[in-house]
Design a protein around this motif. Sequence first.
Motif, PDB file in Angstrom:
ATOM      1  N   ILE A 322       0.823  -1.217   0.000  1.00  0.00           N
ATOM      2  CA  ILE A 322       0.000   0.000   0.000  1.00  0.00           C
ATOM      3  C   ILE A 322       0.859   1.270   0.000  1.00  0.00           C
ATOM      4  O   ILE A 322       0.557   2.224  -0.727  1.00  0.00           O
ATOM      5  CB  ILE A 322      -0.982  -0.018   1.193  1.00  0.00           C
ATOM      6  CG1 ILE A 322      -2.071  -1.066   0.953  1.00  0.00           C
ATOM      7  CG2 ILE A 322      -1.617   1.365   1.395  1.00  0.00           C
ATOM      8  CD1 ILE A 322      -3.057  -1.205   2.100  1.00  0.00           C
ATOM      9  N   PRO A 323       1.947   1.356   0.791  1.00  0.00           N
ATOM     10  CA  PRO A 323       2.790   2.562   0.732  1.00  0.00           C
ATOM     11  C   PRO A 323       3.337   2.843  -0.671  1.00  0.00           C
ATOM     12  O   PRO A 323       3.423   4.007  -1.081  1.00  0.00           O
ATOM     13  CB  PRO A 323       3.920   2.258   1.714  1.00  0.00           C
ATOM     14  CG  PRO A 323       3.319   1.296   2.679  1.00  0.00           C
ATOM     15  CD  PRO A 323       2.397   0.447   1.873  1.00  0.00           C
ATOM     16  N   ASN A 324       3.695   1.796  -1.401  1.00  0.00           N
ATOM     17  CA  ASN A 324       4.201   1.992  -2.758  1.00  0.00           C
ATOM     18  C   ASN A 324       3.099   2.476  -3.700  1.00  0.00           C
ATOM     19  O   ASN A 324       3.360   3.267  -4.614  1.00  0.00           O
ATOM     20  CB  ASN A 324       4.812   0.694  -3.282  1.00  0.00           C
ATOM     21  CG  ASN A 324       6.147   0.377  -2.632  1.00  0.00           C
ATOM     22  OD1 ASN A 324       6.942   1.274  -2.383  1.00  0.00           O
ATOM     23  ND2 ASN A 324       6.390  -0.884  -2.334  1.00  0.00           N
ATOM     24  N   PHE A 325       1.876   1.995  -3.501  1.00  0.00           N
ATOM     25  CA  PHE A 325       0.763   2.503  -4.298  1.00  0.00           C
ATOM     26  C   PHE A 325       0.504   3.978  -3.996  1.00  0.00           C
ATOM     27  O   PHE A 325       0.156   4.751  -4.891  1.00  0.00           O
ATOM     28  CB  PHE A 325      -0.501   1.676  -4.030  1.00  0.00           C
ATOM     29  CG  PHE A 325      -0.584   0.418  -4.849  1.00  0.00           C
ATOM     30  CD1 PHE A 325      -1.218   0.416  -6.078  1.00  0.00           C
ATOM     31  CD2 PHE A 325      -0.014  -0.768  -4.397  1.00  0.00           C
ATOM     32  CE1 PHE A 325      -1.289  -0.739  -6.849  1.00  0.00           C
ATOM     33  CE2 PHE A 325      -0.087  -1.935  -5.150  1.00  0.00           C
ATOM     34  CZ  PHE A 325      -0.730  -1.913  -6.389  1.00  0.00           C
ATOM     35  N   VAL A 392       4.428  -1.060  -8.885  1.00  0.00           N
ATOM     36  CA  VAL A 392       3.668   0.128  -9.274  1.00  0.00           C
ATOM     37  C   VAL A 392       4.439   1.429  -9.043  1.00  0.00           C
ATOM     38  O   VAL A 392       4.272   2.406  -9.784  1.00  0.00           O
ATOM     39  CB  VAL A 392       2.321   0.158  -8.526  1.00  0.00           C
ATOM     40  CG1 VAL A 392       2.520   0.421  -7.037  1.00  0.00           C
ATOM     41  CG2 VAL A 392       1.380   1.177  -9.142  1.00  0.00           C
ATOM     42  N   GLN A 393       5.328   1.481  -8.034  1.00  0.00           N
ATOM     43  CA  GLN A 393       6.039   2.717  -7.753  1.00  0.00           C
ATOM     44  C   GLN A 393       7.015   3.097  -8.865  1.00  0.00           C
ATOM     45  O   GLN A 393       7.435   4.258  -8.953  1.00  0.00           O
ATOM     46  CB  GLN A 393       6.781   2.629  -6.412  1.00  0.00           C
ATOM     47  CG  GLN A 393       8.002   1.701  -6.405  1.00  0.00           C
ATOM     48  CD  GLN A 393       7.647   0.284  -6.043  1.00  0.00           C
ATOM     49  OE1 GLN A 393       6.508  -0.141  -6.198  1.00  0.00           O
ATOM     50  NE2 GLN A 393       8.623  -0.465  -5.546  1.00  0.00           N
ATOM     51  N   VAL A 394       7.335   2.148  -9.715  1.00  0.00           N
ATOM     52  CA  VAL A 394       8.268   2.419 -10.820  1.00  0.00           C
ATOM     53  C   VAL A 394       7.607   3.258 -11.913  1.00  0.00           C
ATOM     54  O   VAL A 394       8.282   3.790 -12.789  1.00  0.00           O
ATOM     55  CB  VAL A 394       8.800   1.080 -11.397  1.00  0.00           C
ATOM     56  CG1 VAL A 394       9.727   1.303 -12.581  1.00  0.00           C
ATOM     57  CG2 VAL A 394       9.532   0.297 -10.319  1.00  0.00           C
ATOM     58  N   ILE A 395       6.292   3.423 -11.868  1.00  0.00           N
ATOM     59  CA  ILE A 395       5.579   4.141 -12.919  1.00  0.00           C
ATOM     60  C   ILE A 395       6.133   5.540 -13.143  1.00  0.00           C
ATOM     61  O   ILE A 395       6.155   6.036 -14.274  1.00  0.00           O
ATOM     62  CB  ILE A 395       4.060   4.217 -12.606  1.00  0.00           C
ATOM     63  CG1 ILE A 395       3.301   4.822 -13.805  1.00  0.00           C
ATOM     64  CG2 ILE A 395       3.803   5.007 -11.340  1.00  0.00           C
ATOM     65  CD1 ILE A 395       1.797   4.813 -13.620  1.00  0.00           C
TER      66      ILE A 395
END
Length: 443
Positions: A322-325, A392-395
């Motif tokens: 969740i933190p990465n989202f 997802v954080q790589v977006i």
Amino acid sequence: MMDQPSSRVTNFIFGLNYLVNHSDKLQCLKWAFLSRILCLIVSIAAINIIPPHEADAFVLDKFLHNQTTINKIVNHTLVGFARWDSLHFIQIAKRGYGHESQIAFFPFYPGVVRAVKYTLFPWTTVSHDGLLIISGVLVNLILFMISSMLIHHLTILIFRNRSMAMESVFHFCFNPASIFMTSCYSENLFQFFTLSGLTSIEFGRLSLASVFFACASLTRSNGIISLGFVAYWHVSHICILSGRVLRSARLVEQFGIFLSHALMIVIPFIMFQSYSYYFICFEPDLPDRKDFCASMISIPYTFVQKKYWSIGLFKYYRLKQIPNFLIASPMIYICSWIVCKYLQLNGKQFLDIIFNFRSRRRGPTLWNNGHVLPYIVHLAFLTFVSIFYMHVQVITRFVLSSTPIVYWAISSSPNNKKYYFKLYFLSYFFLGTILHSTFYPWT
């Protein structure tokens, strides 16, 4: 008209010089250079004030171990640019591929870093690590400055809007993924090849564009997606030719040219996957890979990403992520907003934009320019893959190094919305630089 191989490079360079006046070039270079200096200052302050985080990540054995003058200087200045994946690239540049997990990192950037290191510093091997970091940062500095001008040129070509071009360059120079465009990552090289290819297409230089995209596909895996831009150009010309009488021979010729361009772009990717397959299956120092090697259609890159980083559809959807989202949420919103707003504003003319290539408008902003349709489709694909398939954080760095459309969208937005975009850009510029330099997880 298709480009002639003997003159395409000369015409491409001449066209770029013709587009932009001297003051605009200097302004682009000034913003690019100052933003890199600011990134360096913040990184130096971070590594000398904040204790480095003990990250659960790949670390080079005896990294910067030799206490030479160069290594000591790098330890207090540039070591913040050698974190996380940077260490893989440095290791590959130093010794080549030594572990199967490293084939997830494509060879063009570490090859360039190695070449620059031995070209600029051929007399020593004692400070190998420090000199590789210096070379990697220097390569990215030069490429970043060139890319700032390419974004300006491409914006002028598509929108004919000088103020929008300058504003897009400013947003690029202080973008949220800025730290990855200074660190020893491949994003900057990939960005340079992608922007060069897109600019070449606008000049009608499809062979040159295919060469740039081929280099991009040897830099990052998503380089082969750029094939879509070349395909779109060819489809538009095939549709125009199909409406003419007695042009069947030209249609066959156009299709043949497209196949040659497609092969140019895809073959470097296939070659590296072939090398990776051989490396995994026949390297004597690696464990047996019977399950993987028994399949002739296995892609080594996919195998490694799945095994070591758990890449796959919905595999990142866990409570602990969740933190990465949350970190990725601003870029997810921006990308989704761009796609939805463009489709909403151009819905009535959408079929005309797709099929009537002659009538595509070149408006002064993103929202009324039919010429950017392939960029919208490209962004939609990148966003989908980032949200549902990748970490997802790589977006943030994935999108901002692959397309200029985010910078165009912000420059085309009303002032009240620009304020929040700039706040996001600058906050991630500083926060990302601090956290990444001290080995904390970031985008």
